[in-house]
Design an enzyme around this catalytic site. Sequence first.
Site, PDB file in Angstrom:
ATOM      1  N   HIS A 186       0.809  -1.219   0.000  1.00  0.00           N
ATOM      2  CA  HIS A 186       0.000   0.000   0.000  1.00  0.00           C
ATOM      3  C   HIS A 186       0.835   1.258   0.000  1.00  0.00           C
ATOM      4  O   HIS A 186       0.419   2.287  -0.505  1.00  0.00           O
ATOM      5  CB  HIS A 186      -1.062  -0.068   1.088  1.00  0.00           C
ATOM      6  CG  HIS A 186      -2.125  -0.999   0.632  1.00  0.00           C
ATOM      7  ND1 HIS A 186      -1.985  -2.357   0.771  1.00  0.00           N
ATOM      8  CD2 HIS A 186      -3.229  -0.781  -0.098  1.00  0.00           C
ATOM      9  CE1 HIS A 186      -3.008  -2.932   0.183  1.00  0.00           C
ATOM     10  NE2 HIS A 186      -3.785  -2.007  -0.352  1.00  0.00           N
ATOM     11  N   GLU A 428      -9.576 -12.452  -6.729  1.00  0.00           N
ATOM     12  CA  GLU A 428      -8.196 -12.225  -6.282  1.00  0.00           C
ATOM     13  C   GLU A 428      -7.653 -13.380  -5.457  1.00  0.00           C
ATOM     14  O   GLU A 428      -6.637 -13.256  -4.786  1.00  0.00           O
ATOM     15  CB  GLU A 428      -8.092 -10.904  -5.514  1.00  0.00           C
ATOM     16  CG  GLU A 428      -9.057 -10.730  -4.376  1.00  0.00           C
ATOM     17  CD  GLU A 428      -8.925  -9.376  -3.667  1.00  0.00           C
ATOM     18  OE1 GLU A 428      -7.922  -8.676  -3.875  1.00  0.00           O
ATOM     19  OE2 GLU A 428      -9.835  -9.041  -2.889  1.00  0.00           O
ATOM     20  N   ASP A 452      -3.378  -9.336  -5.240  1.00  0.00           N
ATOM     21  CA  ASP A 452      -3.584 -10.476  -4.354  1.00  0.00           C
ATOM     22  C   ASP A 452      -3.598 -11.799  -5.121  1.00  0.00           C
ATOM     23  O   ASP A 452      -3.121 -12.803  -4.618  1.00  0.00           O
ATOM     24  CB  ASP A 452      -4.891 -10.311  -3.566  1.00  0.00           C
ATOM     25  CG  ASP A 452      -4.679  -9.453  -2.336  1.00  0.00           C
ATOM     26  OD1 ASP A 452      -3.626  -9.599  -1.687  1.00  0.00           O
ATOM     27  OD2 ASP A 452      -5.545  -8.614  -2.038  1.00  0.00           O
ATOM     28  N   CYS A 499      -8.411  -4.472 -11.708  1.00  0.00           N
ATOM     29  CA  CYS A 499      -8.047  -3.268 -10.959  1.00  0.00           C
ATOM     30  C   CYS A 499      -6.742  -3.450 -10.211  1.00  0.00           C
ATOM     31  O   CYS A 499      -6.312  -2.574  -9.480  1.00  0.00           O
ATOM     32  CB  CYS A 499      -9.172  -2.868 -10.017  1.00  0.00           C
ATOM     33  SG  CYS A 499      -9.585  -4.162  -8.836  1.00  0.00           S
TER      34      CYS A 499
HETATM   35  C1  PEP Z   1      -5.646  -6.425  -5.701  1.00  0.00           C
HETATM   36  O1  PEP Z   1      -5.500  -7.250  -4.806  1.00  0.00           O
HETATM   37  O2  PEP Z   1      -5.223  -6.578  -6.857  1.00  0.00           O
HETATM   38  C2  PEP Z   1      -6.319  -5.144  -5.432  1.00  0.00           C
HETATM   39  C3  PEP Z   1      -6.620  -4.315  -6.408  1.00  0.00           C
HETATM   40  O3  PEP Z   1      -6.612  -4.840  -4.154  1.00  0.00           O
HETATM   41  P1  PEP Z   1      -5.577  -4.365  -3.038  1.00  0.00           P
HETATM   42  O4  PEP Z   1      -4.289  -4.011  -3.725  1.00  0.00           O
HETATM   43  O5  PEP Z   1      -6.201  -3.193  -2.368  1.00  0.00           O
HETATM   44  O6  PEP Z   1      -5.473  -5.554  -2.161  1.00  0.00           O
HETATM   45 MG    MG Z   2      -6.652  -7.159  -2.975  1.00  0.00          MG
END
Ligand code: PEP
Ligand code: MG
Length: 568
Positions: A186, A428, A452, A499
Amino acid sequence: MLQGIGGSAGYGVGKVVMISNEVPVYEKKQVMDTESEMARFQKALDAFVENTTAMAEKMKREVGEQNAQILEGHVMMISDPFMQEEIHKRIEAGECAECAVDEVCTMFVDMFSQTEDELTRQRATDIGDIRVRILKLLLGLEDVNISDVPYGTILVAKDLTPSMTAGIVKENVAGILTQMGGKTSHSAILARALEIPAVLSVENLLQSVRSGMMVAIDGCEGYCVLEPDQETTIEYEKKREEYLASREELKVYAHKETVTGDGKRVELFGNIGKPQEAAKVLEFGGEGIGLFRTEFLFMDNTKLPTEEEQFLAYKEAASQIKGKPVIIRTLDVGGDKDIPYLGLEKEENPFLGYRAVRFCLKEENIYRIQLRALLRASAFSDIRIMVPLVTCTEELHRVKELVEELKGELEQEGISYKKDIQVGVMIETPAASEIADLLAKEADFFSIGTNDLTQYTMAVDRGNAKVAYLYSPYQPSVLRSIKRIIEEGNKAGITVGMCGEAAADPLLIPLLISFGLGEFSVSPTSVLQTRAAISKWTKEQADKVADKVMSMTTAKEVEMYLKEQSIS
Ligand code: PEP
Ligand code: MG
């Protein structure tokens, strides 16, 4: 030169400011002269009160009353007579000031975090902060306020947590360096959103740099140069200017349709963490929001956001993007996303534990508030609900049941909502990928979370530098999974989007076009580059590349081949 991972593209040169919110290490000592130990504690306390009051004043002027109140609350808490008495008692009994402060704060943290009351639990976080700051003062360590660093700062930390990065003033930060965290951690996602160059996972970083040291950062290739000479500094400044110029050039793609080389229209959305970022997506010509990470609403807070607060945030995002689709992901807590005031137990395997939809379906009261806020906001715009970390059909069933129940509730209260609101699933996990055909029958859309999906398919922690060599969307296992998910979704006639960060990887674009991805959702700063990359490929060219790639056996081979084929 130190090698890491390029977490956010760009170049920067600046002065190191070290930041940390870990409890500092100190030596436990028995003291004989308790009077001077008491004076030492008092001096640190006075400094704490003085600094905190000044910070609160500044915050009041620049950010607003609410944040300032949190800091004023810190002064009140530490001045509490009972707390003071407990610290004094220990020092008088011969404990060193560090030990006394640490013990008393820990006692309060433990006490507060075990209560049912959310406001009291939030106090535990506050006391934890107070503990770290007073210990630093006692130990003569620097106490940095991240929103107050000077122009040209390179932030250095073991890892940047989302709550630490919340206060960054991007104009002042020339770069970010961390010892931990991968491309999809993050901290990396936030750095990219803020367009700050970042190099992550630099081994032994904290032993190699110190505050005040000059550093040059290359966030594209993922390395940094400590104490660069004049020649290197000039070279980096030049690279920085060239990089910014190349970003300017991409602006010709703003507000154009997103079409492949042979004219097939695909959707290009943006990922956001805060409602205000939706304006940024629009500015770059994004056609909607493909992922609103609502956990930031919860993380940038000291208590659960109310239904009204959430409703306003969701409505705000929709209004900023001028009525275009907004896919809002319900609370994705856990894993690397901690929300301290929820008081969640530390787990042995947080990524495999009590998180995301699992948490929400157990803590139904919290989830109901979010779903009601989403439904209410849907009356004003094309808001869609997305469920994270689904692993079985029961989870989707239960969420849909709850949505129906809440619709009934709103109906009775005469509150409007979008009757045919879409409920989609993030794919995911390998489990969701395996049952994509089953989920596709019941979900209104899919969005592939490759961050993920790669982590769980490869069984590698997405932030662990030691196994980062395995964490790659070019792995044949990950590519096969992506291909299958898209095919199953398309077969069922639902939109399949992506995404995860892989959607913005120019090397993967031909594969995604060939597999039939219908929607790309990328960070706002990657919108133009992704639109440019999509426009370079016809389906026929993309199919040729995909056929070849899908017969390959290693990630390295795939990556090398995709690099050779890339069209610039
Ligand atoms: C992912 O896991 O690809 C995703 C978009 O969610 P995050 O990165 O917030 O876990
Ligand atoms: Mg994720």
